[in-house]
Design a protein around this motif. Structure first.
Motif, mmCIF file in Angstrom:
data_model
loop_
_atom_site.group_PDB
_atom_site.id
_atom_site.type_symbol
_atom_site.label_atom_id
_atom_site.label_comp_id
_atom_site.label_asym_id
_atom_site.label_seq_id
_atom_site.Cartn_x
_atom_site.Cartn_y
_atom_site.Cartn_z
ATOM 1 N N ALA A 125 1.125 7.610 -6.065
ATOM 2 C CA ALA A 125 0.134 8.693 -6.118
ATOM 3 C C ALA A 125 0.807 10.038 -5.905
ATOM 4 O O ALA A 125 0.532 11.008 -6.632
ATOM 5 C CB ALA A 125 -0.951 8.468 -5.064
ATOM 6 N N THR B 154 -11.043 7.473 -2.170
ATOM 7 C CA THR B 154 -10.853 6.742 -0.928
ATOM 8 C C THR B 154 -11.099 5.245 -1.142
ATOM 9 O O THR B 154 -10.312 4.404 -0.685
ATOM 10 C CB THR B 154 -11.828 7.280 0.138
ATOM 11 N N PHE C 299 0.824 -1.214 0.000
ATOM 12 C CA PHE C 299 0.000 0.000 0.000
ATOM 13 C C PHE C 299 0.861 1.269 0.000
ATOM 14 O O PHE C 299 0.570 2.243 -0.682
ATOM 15 C CB PHE C 299 -0.921 -0.024 1.224
ATOM 16 N N THR D 155 -8.237 9.002 5.011
ATOM 17 C CA THR D 155 -7.789 9.080 3.612
ATOM 18 C C THR D 155 -8.517 10.206 2.880
ATOM 19 O O THR D 155 -7.896 11.015 2.175
ATOM 20 C CB THR D 155 -8.080 7.753 2.894
ATOM 21 N N VAL E 168 0.892 4.714 -2.339
ATOM 22 C CA VAL E 168 0.857 6.111 -1.880
ATOM 23 C C VAL E 168 1.992 6.891 -2.528
ATOM 24 O O VAL E 168 1.804 8.025 -2.987
ATOM 25 C CB VAL E 168 0.946 6.171 -0.341
ATOM 26 N N PHE F 213 -5.784 2.973 -11.294
ATOM 27 C CA PHE F 213 -5.926 3.805 -10.090
ATOM 28 C C PHE F 213 -5.587 5.267 -10.402
ATOM 29 O O PHE F 213 -6.301 6.194 -10.005
ATOM 30 C CB PHE F 213 -5.007 3.266 -8.992
ATOM 31 N N SER G 7 -10.826 3.600 -3.902
ATOM 32 C CA SER G 7 -9.793 2.960 -4.709
ATOM 33 C C SER G 7 -8.535 2.707 -3.885
ATOM 34 O O SER G 7 -7.864 1.686 -4.058
ATOM 35 C CB SER G 7 -9.487 3.795 -5.946
ATOM 36 N N PHE G 8 -8.247 3.608 -2.951
ATOM 37 C CA PHE G 8 -7.145 3.339 -2.017
ATOM 38 C C PHE G 8 -7.452 2.083 -1.203
ATOM 39 O O PHE G 8 -6.590 1.224 -1.009
ATOM 40 C CB PHE G 8 -6.945 4.531 -1.061
#
Lengths: 898, 96
Positions: free
Chosen positions: A11, A141, A4, A163, A8, A331, A143-144
């Protein structure tokens, strides 16, 4: 599987990349290299803010649930773009001509720049826009969360909230940085538009990549895909026709009414021609965005376990298949969709809030002087924008928190559209119908807003959340006609169709009724004409058509303006050019245009246009023409005012010259008179001296005769000497060569001296004085002053022709002026001689008694002027009076009181 | 519209063509509306079950056709202002 934290990082890297793009674009724009930034491609791609995360993720879910209905969301905008010649061209032209900054600005300036209308539109936009922003936060959120959960962790509500908060904060920073860096007059945001164009490419690429993977990677190509679609549970044509048509209308209307769409379509448009390009390119984009939606939905339903969220198939299919890179791309596509929508929507809303709510309030609290300082307003606007951006995103986040981020939110997309569409009647009515007015627009907007809130927005929170079950079923206070989903007792409609139909219908009805029954302000009527006839007023006016004017009329008019030679030369040239024989050319539009340009050189373009318009008769004179004429007239007026001022000045100079000339002439005459006078004065004693001396030379005469003659000669010589002395004295005084010898003395003593020297030995003249008043101490050239006194006293002695002449010497004080008056009881002087007596050689009475040459008073005046005082004639009822004004500085202050 | 000397026939024809192109461009959205409403008649007509993929393909084909037509007309259409609008005879603007 991808950790994860790596997601981040990806992103964050992506967002920094967008920052870079936006920054680079702003730099380029600032340095003037805008050719590429303002290309039709960028414009087309920027329109993709229409495709939000809701369409990126949600379209697949929509297709999984309701079949082909999802496509209506794209068909509406396609129709609007395809029909760009109708509405969009007009809106873009108006936007450029009127420098429109937002949809609220458009509607408010159409209706007489009404603040209230602007506020209403802004409020509608905020209410409709906030849930939509919440929706974007939710999708990012989610999709995270998908990645986190595939990583093995389980998210609770708190993780979601956190988030969403971080996403909101990031978006706020980006928007504030690039949305409010400067305050462009046109409200263009080059950097943001560029970033959005990049995001548009990313999201299209991501969705197409997933689609290609699904069609060719999972299914066996298009043929197999079609069989799968045929075989799947999705009923493609599930919906009723009312919904199909309503949704196409709704999305079409929303496409032009959504604040963010208006922002990119109209406000950020840099060139009208881009619209022609986007008219096919953007439908193509939409086509590509929706082409793979059904395949992805079908494959997702087949592939993924029962109960998976179809809204996230775009993400979960690649993840399920182990295609992590594709999932990350997908994403990023979703993130792009959400970010671009939120950024543009927030900028558009913040512009509206600051321009239509904050600034009017600020200006009204500042009173008059507030509006004077433009720098101040600028700062206020920028700050208001930044705060508005944060507040709007905050509202979005709050809405997300309150609604719980559940499925209720997913339904809000179309409801939000329906809210935005309430502006449609006022907007379209405003740009197509001159009769539309402010009252109608206000009534329509408020009606639409209220019905939308009641039938769609409030029920969207769920039963019993805002509107209770009882009210839903029986209406408020038992009024069945007002049931939120069955207005006027019409049941059985789809709630969305029901809400859209009633709100837009009643909105339009109120708008039209209000406009028909009330009367607009002058400003509204002016703006109405400007908006509706925007193509007549902006850009190049059409050339002259009807050649109603005869060439002769045109020639006469041109002669008046250009002069006959030049005008005829122009007409001859034209005749030659047209290859005609005769005096006049054919009045072709080209010739009229040429002539107008010639005339414009002399009288200004607007006047020339209006004048030719008068003759040709083919054109209406627009307001712009009139204003331009007025401007030119003002310029001409100013010029002629300047000319007038100049000529007045020249006239003044000429008058001064004339005066000077007259003075010189008078002086020359005076000089001649003086010379003849002086020769006469000198000649008289000389004549008697010469004749008596000739007699004496002959001799032989008695002693007493001899003595008498010698006496006469002596007397005449003395008179001559005195005359010459006087002349010398006067010349010295007049040339200012006199040296003043100052001394101090009492006024009384001076008068005593004067009386003693004036030769009053015969005792004929009685002198009356008041010694008390004469007690004034003077410091000046006392001898000269005495000379003046002597002159005045001896004048009285000489000219006072009464039996008992009396001279009164009186000292008067007026203010700080001290004067000595010499008044006798003689005959006086007629008024026309008051000034004349002070001229040289002037004698009023007959010469018999006159001992002098008439220089005395002239000398007196010169002396007094030298001393700083004056002597003037003092008109009396009986007798002659002279006033000697003593020099101000001569009187000793210490003794002044006495 | 009285023109004393008619301009060359070529120009007039071009102006005429331009105006018809604009007419066509204006009609396109209505064409789209009608074409996209046709599947409704299939679905709610005699309810033959096989509308599914055929309807899907139909919608997308109409889409492509519309895009192509718009692109074609868009390339031919002259945004007014580029050139003085063919003497403004057509009255193709809003009524004054």
């Amino acid at each position: 599987m991808m950790p994860f934290s790596a997601l981040v990082v990806v992103a964050l890297v992506y967002v920094s990349f967008l920052f870079g793009v936006a920054f680079w674009a702003e730099r380029r724009a600032a340095s003037g290299k805008t050719a590429w930034l303002y290309s039709p491609w960028i414009y087309t791609l920027s329109l993709s803010v229409y495709c939000t995360a809701w369409t990126f993720y949600g379209a697949v879910g929509y297709a999984a649930r309701s079949g082909l209905e999802f496509v209506t969301i794209y068909l509406g905008p396609t129709l609007v773009m395809v029909g760009w010649w109708w509405i969009l061209r007009r809106l873009v032209r108006i936007g450029r001509a009127q420098r429109i900054t937002s949809i609220a600005d458009l509607v408010s300036s159409r209706f007489g720049k009404s603040t209230q209308i602007g506020v209403i539109v802004t409020i509608i936009a905020i209410i409709a826009g906030t849930p939509y922003i919440a929706l974007q936060l939710q999708s990012v959120t989610l999709s995270f969360a998908v990645f986190a959960q595939s990583d093995g962790s389980v998210w609770v509500q708190g993780d979601f909230n956190q988030t969403a908060l971080w996403v909101a904060v990031c978006l706020t920073v980006f928007t504030v940085l690039f949305g409010t860096r400067n305050l462009d007059a046109n409200e263009r945001h080059t950097g943001v538009v560029m970033a959005i164009a990049v995001e548009a490419v990313v999201k299209l690429f991501a969705l197409v990549a997933v689609g290609v993977f699904v069609v060719w990677g999972i299914a066996g190509g298009p043929g197999d895909m079609l069989t799968r679609i045929e075989a799947s549970d999705i009923d493609l044509w599930d919906q009723e026709s009312g919904r199909w048509v309503s949704l196409i209308f709704l999305s079409a209307a929303a496409f032009i009414c959504l604040p963010r769409m208006f922002q990119v379509l109209v406000v950020e448009n840099s060139d009208e021609r881009h619209l022609a390009f986007a008219s096919w390119a953007f439908p193509l984009y939409l086509f590509a965005m929706s082409l793979f939606v059904v395949p992805i939905a079908v494959v997702g339903l087949d592939l993924l376990p029962e109960g998976s969220n179809p809204d996230l198939f775009v993400l979960t299919i690649p993840l399920f298949q182990g295609e992590t890179e594709l999932a990350v791309l997908s994403f990023l596509g979703g993130l792009s969709s959400a970010a671009s929508m939120v950024i543009v929507a927030t900028i558009a809303l913040a512009t509206m809030v600051s321009n239509h709510i904050v600034v009017p309030i600020w200006l009204s609290t500042q009173g008059q002087q507030g509006a004077m300082m433009s720098g101040d307003v600028r700062n206020v606007i920028l700050r208001a924008r930044r705060i508005s951006i944060a507040a709007i995103l905050g509202l979005g986040f709050l809405y997300y928190r309150v609604s719980g981020g559940g499925t209720a939110l997913a339904a809000i997309g179309l409801i939000s559209f329906a809210g935005a569409v309430q502006v449609l009647p006022a907007m379209l009515g405003g740009v197509f119908w001159r009769g539309a007015n402010r009252i109608g627009a206000g009534l329509g907007l408020v009606t639409g807003l209220v019905i939308w809130l009641w039938t769609l927005f409030l029920p969207s929170f769920g039963i019993d959340a805002v509107i209770s079950q009882t009210v839903m079923e029986q209406g408020p206070m038992g009024i069945a006609a007002l049931r939120p989903q069955a207005l006027f007792g019409i049941e059985g409609l789809d709630p969305l169709v029901h809400g859209v139909m009633w709100s837009v219908l009643l909105n339009t009805v109120m708008f039209i009724l209000g406009s028909l029954m009330t009367f607009p302000h002058p400003l509204e009527r002016l703006q109405g004409a400007q908006f509706v006839n925007v193509f007549d007023h902006s850009k190049a006016a059409p050339s002259w058509t009807g050649a109603a004017a005869g060439a002769e009329d045109l020639l006469i008019m041109s002669q008046r303006i250009l002069g006959s030679t030049e005008a005829q030369a122009i007409f001859e040239r034209e005749t030659e050019r047209q290859g005609r024989i005769g005096a006049f050319p054919e009045v072709t539009p080209a010739f009229v245009d040429r002539l107008e340009r010639e005339l414009a050189g002399s009288v200004g373009a607007a006047t020339a246009h209006a004048m030719i318009g008068q003759l040709i008769g083919g054109s209406s004179v627009s307001v712009e023409d009139l204003i331009a004429v007025a401007d030119e007239a003002a310029q001409i007026l100013e010029y002629s005012n300047r000319l007038e001022a100049k000529s007045a000045e020249q006239e003044r100079t000429a008058r001064a010259l004339r005066d000077a000339n007259a003075k010189l002439t008078a002086l020359s005459i005076q000089k001649d008179a003086f010379l003849s006078q002086i020769s006469h004065e000198l000649r008289t004693p000389m004549t008697s001296i010469r004749s008596f001396s000739e007699i004496l030379r002959e001799g032989q005469m008695p002693q007493e005769v001899l003595t008498r003659y010698a006496g006469i000669i002596h007397d005449e010589a003395v008179r001559l000497t005195r005359l010459l002395d006087d002349l010398l004295d006067l010349s010295v005084l007049e040339n200012g060569q006199v040296v003043l010898r100052k001394s101090t003395g009492r006024l009384g003593d001076l008068i005593d001296r004067a009386i003693g020297a004036a030769g009053l030995h015969d005792g004929l003249l009685e002198v009356r004085r008041d010694p008390a008043k004469e007690d004034v101490t003077l410091t000046t050239d006392l001898d000269r002053l005495v000379q003046v006194f002597i002159n005045l006293i001896s004048n009285a002695h000489k000219y006072c022709e009464v039996d008992k002449p009396v001279l009164t010497i009186d000292v008067t004080r007026q203010g700080n002026m001290t004067a000595v008056d010499f008044i006798d009881n003689g005959g006086g002087i007629s008024p026309e001689n008051y000034e004349l007596i002070f001229e040289k050689f002037s004698r009023i009475s007959d010469e018999s008694k006159a001992g002098g040459a008439g220089l005395g008073l002239a000398i007196c005046r010169e002396i007094m002027h030298r001393l700083g005082g004056d002597v003037s004639y003092l008109p009396q009822r009986h007798g002659t009076g002279f006033r000697v004004v003593l020099p101000k500085h001569a009187i000793s202050p210490a003794l002044e009181k006495t | 519209m009285s023109r004393n000397t008619p301009p060359p026939i070529f120009l007039q024809r071009a102006g005429y063509r331009q105006r018809r192109i604009r007419d066509a461009a204006k009609l396109l959205p209505f064409l789209g509306m009608i074409l996209w409403a046709i599947p409704l008649a299939w679905v709610h007509g005699d309810a033959t079950t096989d509308v599914g993929t055929a309807g899907l393909i139909y919608v997308f084909v109409v889409w492509v056709v519309l895009i192509a037509l718009t692109a074609f007309l868009g390339s031919r259409i002259r945004a007014d202002g580029d050139q003085t609008d063919a003497s403004g005879q057509g009255g193709d603007e809003a009524p004054r």
